[in-house]
Design an enzyme around this catalytic site. Structure first.
Site, PDB file in Angstrom:
ATOM      1  N   HIS A   1       4.688  -9.627   2.869  1.00 29.21           N
ATOM      2  CA  HIS A   1       4.955 -10.759   1.976  1.00 29.21           C
ATOM      3  C   HIS A   1       4.206 -10.572   0.661  1.00 29.21           C
ATOM      4  O   HIS A   1       3.370  -9.674   0.542  1.00 29.21           O
ATOM      5  CB  HIS A   1       4.479 -12.061   2.631  1.00 29.21           C
ATOM      6  CG  HIS A   1       2.982 -12.101   2.786  1.00 29.21           C
ATOM      7  ND1 HIS A   1       2.329 -11.520   3.854  1.00 29.21           N
ATOM      8  CD2 HIS A   1       2.006 -12.591   1.979  1.00 29.21           C
ATOM      9  CE1 HIS A   1       1.023 -11.667   3.700  1.00 29.21           C
ATOM     10  NE2 HIS A   1       0.793 -12.311   2.565  1.00 29.21           N
TER      11      HIS A   1
ATOM     12  N   HIS B   1       2.121  -8.313  -5.595  1.00 30.97           N
ATOM     13  CA  HIS B   1       2.214  -7.097  -4.786  1.00 30.97           C
ATOM     14  C   HIS B   1       2.452  -7.456  -3.325  1.00 30.97           C
ATOM     15  O   HIS B   1       2.260  -8.604  -2.922  1.00 30.97           O
ATOM     16  CB  HIS B   1       0.927  -6.265  -4.913  1.00 30.97           C
ATOM     17  CG  HIS B   1      -0.260  -6.943  -4.304  1.00 30.97           C
ATOM     18  ND1 HIS B   1      -0.966  -7.946  -4.946  1.00 30.97           N
ATOM     19  CD2 HIS B   1      -0.856  -6.788  -3.095  1.00 30.97           C
ATOM     20  CE1 HIS B   1      -1.947  -8.364  -4.160  1.00 30.97           C
ATOM     21  NE2 HIS B   1      -1.901  -7.683  -3.025  1.00 30.97           N
TER      22      HIS B   1
END
Length: 184
Positions: free
Chosen positions: A40, A125
């Site tokens: 995620h 990220h």
């Protein structure tokens, strides 16, 4: 409960990222890879929060989600934290992440009003793994360099989620407490 705010990624991006994890492997370094279902983008790590705080956070996220439109982002390239000479985290980058950065900044500002510590320098990220120790620095660096511009696919950012993280000996278990759809 231990909690964080996140954006989930789609199945095809997960598949690509797992292939990258397999390619990086564990020959050059001992790496604790993030489980496929746990991949995620973290917008904000909250740490321990109470039920009352969770309710306040849900109200904030609902308002923020309504302001932003669903949009597509590309997952591309591999990077490291804190730097290539001292690799602790391996991550996949997000291209065209301006809206994600804007959402993260707004979440940061709103939660600061509730007393949460502000963190600077948000980088969108997806964490792939945490490096425990490096056995072959050159080998690891070469592998990461080969993936530096790899295209892992695209996905639609369609919601922000409040997630609970339960730590177990096998690794964390994430559970979505609330999901807030972005506008069409």
């Amino acid at each position: 409960m231990r909690a964080f705010i996140a954006i989930d990624v789609n199945e095809s991006v997960r598949d690509s990222l797992v292939r990258a994890q397999d390619y990086i492997g564990s020959k050059e370094a001992k790496i604790k890879f993030v489980e496929r279902e746990n991949l995620h983008i973290t917008l904000k790590f909250l740490g321990e929060i109470t039920e009352e705080q969770a309710e306040e956070i849900k109200n904030i996220l609902k308002k923020i989600a309504e302001k932003y439109k669903k949009h597509e982002v590309k997952v591309k390239g591999i990077g490291v934290f804190p730097n290539p000479n001292y690799i602790r985290v391996i991550w996949a980058g997000i291209e065209n992440d301006e809206i994600i950065r804007e959402m993260a900044r707004e979440i940061e500002d709103e939660l600061a009003k509730l007393g949460f510590k502000k963190e600077g320098n948000f980088v969108a990220h997806i964490t792939l793994g945490r490096v425990k120790f490096v056995k072959d620095k050159l080998g690891l660096t070469m592998k990461l360099k080969e993936l530096a511009n790899e295209d892992f696919g695209s996905f639609v950012v369609d919601a922000i989620e409040l997630k609970k993280s339960t730590l177990t000996p096998k690794g964390p278990i994430y559970e979505t407490l609330a999901r807030f759809e972005l506008s069409e």
